[in-house]
Design an enzyme around this catalytic site. Structure first.
Site, PDB file in Angstrom:
ATOM      1  CG  ASP A 190     -21.383  16.042  58.221  1.00  0.00           C
ATOM      2  OD1 ASP A 190     -20.890  16.321  59.326  1.00  0.00           O
ATOM      3  OD2 ASP A 190     -20.745  16.059  57.153  1.00  0.00           O
TER       4      ASP A 190
HETATM    5  P1  NAP Z   1     -19.865  11.943  57.797  1.00  0.00           P
HETATM    6  O1  NAP Z   1     -20.553  13.166  58.276  1.00  0.00           O
HETATM    7  O2  NAP Z   1     -18.814  12.108  56.769  1.00  0.00           O
HETATM    8  O3  NAP Z   1     -19.272  11.222  59.088  1.00  0.00           O
HETATM    9  C1  NAP Z   1     -18.726   9.949  59.010  1.00  0.00           C
HETATM   10  C2  NAP Z   1     -18.210   9.589  60.381  1.00  0.00           C
HETATM   11  O4  NAP Z   1     -17.783   8.237  60.304  1.00  0.00           O
HETATM   12  C3  NAP Z   1     -17.015  10.406  60.808  1.00  0.00           C
HETATM   13  O5  NAP Z   1     -17.384  11.355  61.774  1.00  0.00           O
HETATM   14  C4  NAP Z   1     -16.006   9.390  61.310  1.00  0.00           C
HETATM   15  O6  NAP Z   1     -15.680   9.675  62.678  1.00  0.00           O
HETATM   16  C5  NAP Z   1     -16.758   8.068  61.250  1.00  0.00           C
HETATM   17  N1  NAP Z   1     -15.911   6.967  60.791  1.00  0.00           N
HETATM   18  C6  NAP Z   1     -15.013   6.962  59.786  1.00  0.00           C
HETATM   19  N2  NAP Z   1     -14.427   5.775  59.690  1.00  0.00           N
HETATM   20  C7  NAP Z   1     -14.966   4.999  60.662  1.00  0.00           C
HETATM   21  C8  NAP Z   1     -14.782   3.659  61.069  1.00  0.00           C
HETATM   22  N3  NAP Z   1     -13.895   2.852  60.475  1.00  0.00           N
HETATM   23  N4  NAP Z   1     -15.520   3.198  62.100  1.00  0.00           N
HETATM   24  C9  NAP Z   1     -16.404   3.998  62.717  1.00  0.00           C
HETATM   25  N5  NAP Z   1     -16.629   5.268  62.375  1.00  0.00           N
HETATM   26  C10 NAP Z   1     -15.921   5.761  61.351  1.00  0.00           C
HETATM   27  O7  NAP Z   1     -20.894  10.860  57.214  1.00  0.00           O
HETATM   28  P2  NAP Z   1     -22.462  10.911  56.999  1.00  0.00           P
HETATM   29  O8  NAP Z   1     -23.171  11.217  58.279  1.00  0.00           O
HETATM   30  O9  NAP Z   1     -22.768   9.658  56.272  1.00  0.00           O
HETATM   31  O10 NAP Z   1     -22.695  12.173  56.089  1.00  0.00           O
HETATM   32  C11 NAP Z   1     -22.296  12.212  54.721  1.00  0.00           C
HETATM   33  C12 NAP Z   1     -21.630  13.528  54.411  1.00  0.00           C
HETATM   34  O11 NAP Z   1     -21.134  13.470  53.065  1.00  0.00           O
HETATM   35  C13 NAP Z   1     -22.567  14.702  54.491  1.00  0.00           C
HETATM   36  O12 NAP Z   1     -21.878  15.862  54.924  1.00  0.00           O
HETATM   37  C14 NAP Z   1     -22.992  14.869  53.046  1.00  0.00           C
HETATM   38  O13 NAP Z   1     -23.439  16.168  52.741  1.00  0.00           O
HETATM   39  C15 NAP Z   1     -21.690  14.554  52.342  1.00  0.00           C
HETATM   40  N6  NAP Z   1     -21.942  14.202  50.957  1.00  0.00           N
HETATM   41  C16 NAP Z   1     -22.606  13.063  50.656  1.00  0.00           C
HETATM   42  C17 NAP Z   1     -22.933  12.805  49.350  1.00  0.00           C
HETATM   43  C18 NAP Z   1     -23.729  11.604  48.958  1.00  0.00           C
HETATM   44  O14 NAP Z   1     -24.185  11.552  47.824  1.00  0.00           O
HETATM   45  N7  NAP Z   1     -23.911  10.638  49.843  1.00  0.00           N
HETATM   46  C19 NAP Z   1     -22.551  13.682  48.349  1.00  0.00           C
HETATM   47  C20 NAP Z   1     -21.854  14.839  48.703  1.00  0.00           C
HETATM   48  C21 NAP Z   1     -21.537  15.061  50.019  1.00  0.00           C
HETATM   49  P3  NAP Z   1     -14.292   9.141  63.295  1.00  0.00           P
HETATM   50  O15 NAP Z   1     -13.213   9.644  62.427  1.00  0.00           O
HETATM   51  O16 NAP Z   1     -14.281   9.714  64.673  1.00  0.00           O
HETATM   52  O17 NAP Z   1     -14.381   7.656  63.310  1.00  0.00           O
END
Ligand code: NAP
Length: 472
Positions: A399
């Site tokens: 994301d």
């Molecule tokens: P993300 O959008 O959740 O994407 C994570 C990606 O990691 C997934 O598409 C997944 O694809 C891949 N993945 C999972 N396990 C894996 C593995 N073992 N090896 C390789 N890839 C793996 O993560 P992000 O880009 O870090 O974004 C964070 C999200 O969390 C945002 O939408 C944000 O708004 C939300 N959020 C974060 C917080 C915070 O404080 N950090 C708080 C609230 C919400 P596959 O399944 O295809 O592997």
């Protein structure tokens, strides 16, 4: 001996202990501003909390030592192993659970206060007001936090669960009923039934406020509930005339409020919109760009191909995300970076404020792997550098790299600031499949001509690249 005992129970001495405890809380918190000092800061604040607890227990007239010992033993037996075993990716639900326990303690203390004073007979009005406020907010926080835990732990469906249009009306009526019962109790009704009725209305309200909120907003909600618990603890401190509880509660309330706001801004969500619910059920979200819109050719590559691209790069920017945390790939990433640096390649890390599942998630993981702190670049600092970056290596981030946040007004993440990885000459994305990330939406980055996908678990994929690099 008697002299020593009377000294330790002296109220002035105990007040000095409280002041020492506040000083340690605040000094410890300053350490939490950076990964290098965070562990020490946490320990200092914990010592402050131990001193505050000891001072409270030494307070003259503090009774029932047996029950207190049983409470401490049960809490320690549950809390210590849980905190030791928890995976970093499960930290938000852990915080939800511990926060809920805080809210539960607050409403139980308020209930005990009501019973001990026979319905606030002979107490100052402010004691009843603060105690009743603490009971309502603590109960909302306890039940709301439990629902948040259930959703994040996937014990409950992550999708919004709502009564539909009447939801806000029902919530308003529950709040009005809780406040009305509090007024009756505070006015001297002495009715235990009314007190319990007030707690029940607040309990149902806590459930109804959090159930309609989708999984994607849950970490923000937990932070908000944390702020509520802090406020209710501070109110209890006023009612019990306990300065340690007032200061600790206000620190939690203020920091929870600031954190909630920072997270909401970083996700481009307004707090009222989050509480109104309906976003991010964990599946495909309304308004998300569907497969049809973004569909195109996906270019899949091997670890050997990536090793060659990296070996001949001048600047590589690693973009870590939740997948790196799940795979625990941070040490492998550090090894790859070392191998690249040994070849004269410059390596930097792009840190998005909400990458992963909690603020600072990536900083903590990379610090654990001894990545030099000056190589971690915040979003605003690194974004202008992508245009001169040879390879952006996206490891389990989704994301936070999705260009739809800038280009697609219909996307649920539209307006969220993102890392401009697509501006790099080449983008390599490591993930296991084409599945979406947390917001449940497709990422058009994967279909760009300069993007290649290396499918696999982040840790083994990075290790494979490092081994291939040795042969380049
Ligand atoms: P993300 O959008 O959740 O994407 C994570 C990606 O990691 C997934 O598409 C997944 O694809 C891949 N993945 C999972 N396990 C894996 C593995 N073992 N090896 C390789 N890839 C793996 O993560 P992000 O880009 O870090 O974004 C964070 C999200 O969390 C945002 O939408 C944000 O708004 C939300 N959020 C974060 C917080 C915070 O404080 N950090 C708080 C609230 C919400 P596959 O399944 O295809 O592997």
């Amino acid at each position: 001996m008697i002299l020593a005992a009377s000294f330790f129970h002296n109220e002035n001495f105990l007040r000095v202990l409280y002041i020492v405890a506040f000083g340690l809380f605040i000094y410890g918190m300053t350490g939490l501003t950076g990964p290098r000092t965070a562990v020490r800061g946490n320990r200092i604040a914990a010592v402050g909390m131990a001193i505050a607890v000891a001072a409270t227990l030494l307070w003259p007239g503090e009774g029932n030592w047996g029950l207190i010992a049983v409470g401490i033993a049960i809490g320690a037996c549950i809390g210590v192993p849980a905190a030791r075993r928890v995976r970093m990716t499960a930290m938000p639900q852990m915080v939800a659970l511990f926060n809920g326990v805080g809210g539960g303690a607050v409403f139980l203390i308020a209930w005990a206060e009501f019973r001990n004073t026979h319905g606030y007979s002979g107490t100052a009005t402010y004691v009843a007001v603060f105690s009743l406020f603490a009971a309502i907010v603590g109960s909302i926080s306890f039940w709301g936090s439990n629902i948040a835990f259930g959703k994040l732990q996937e014990l409950l469906p992550g999708r919004p669960i709502t009564l539909g249009r009447p939801q806000q009306l029902v919530n308003g009526l529950l709040l009005a009923a809780a406040v009305l019962l509090a007024v009756l109790v505070g006015d001297g009704s002495h009715s235990q039934l009314e007190f319990v009725g007030m707690l029940l209305c607040a309990a149902v309200l806590g459930n109804f406020v959090v159930l309609p909120i989708g999984g994607a907003d849950m970490p923000v909600v937990i932070s908000l509930l944390n702020a509520f618990t802090g406020l209710s603890a501070a109110a209890t401190g006023v009612a019990l005339n306990n300065p340690a509880l007032i200061v600790a509660g206000m620190i939690v309330g203020a920091s929870g409020t600031i954190l909630t706001n920072l997270m909401a801004v970083a996700m481009n969500r307004s707090i009222p919109a989050i509480v109104a619910g309906g976003f991010g059920g964990g599946g495909q979200v309304a308004g998300a760009s569907g497969a049809g819109e973004a569909a195109g050719t996906v270019h899949s590559v091997s670890a050997a191909d990536v090793a060659i691209q990296l070996a001949y790069a001048r600047l590589v920017v690693v973009v870590p995300g939740y997948g790196m945390a799940v795979a625990q790939a941070q040490h492998a990433v550090r090894e790859l970076a070392k191998a690249l640096e040994a070849r004269g390649v410059e390596v930097k890390y792009a840190i998005h404020p909400v990458a992963g599942r909690m603020p600072g998630h990536m900083n903590v993981l990379l610090a654990e792997a001894d990545v030099p702190y000056d190589q971690l670049k915040e979003m605003d600092e690194i974004n202008p550098e992508f245009s001169r970056t040879d390879v952006a290596l996206v490891i389990g981030a989704n994301d936070v790299t999705n260009p739809a946040a800038k280009t697609n007004p219909g996307s649920p993440i539209f307006g969220m600031p993102i890392l401009d990885v697509e501006n790099a000459h080449q983008v390599v994305v490591i993930k296991r499949s084409m599945n979406p990330g947390f917001a449940g939406i497709e990422n058009e980055l994967y279909f760009k001509p300069n993007t290649s996908m290396l499918f696999g678990d982040a840790k083994s994929a990075v290790q494979d690249i490092t081994s291939e690099l040795a042969g380049v």
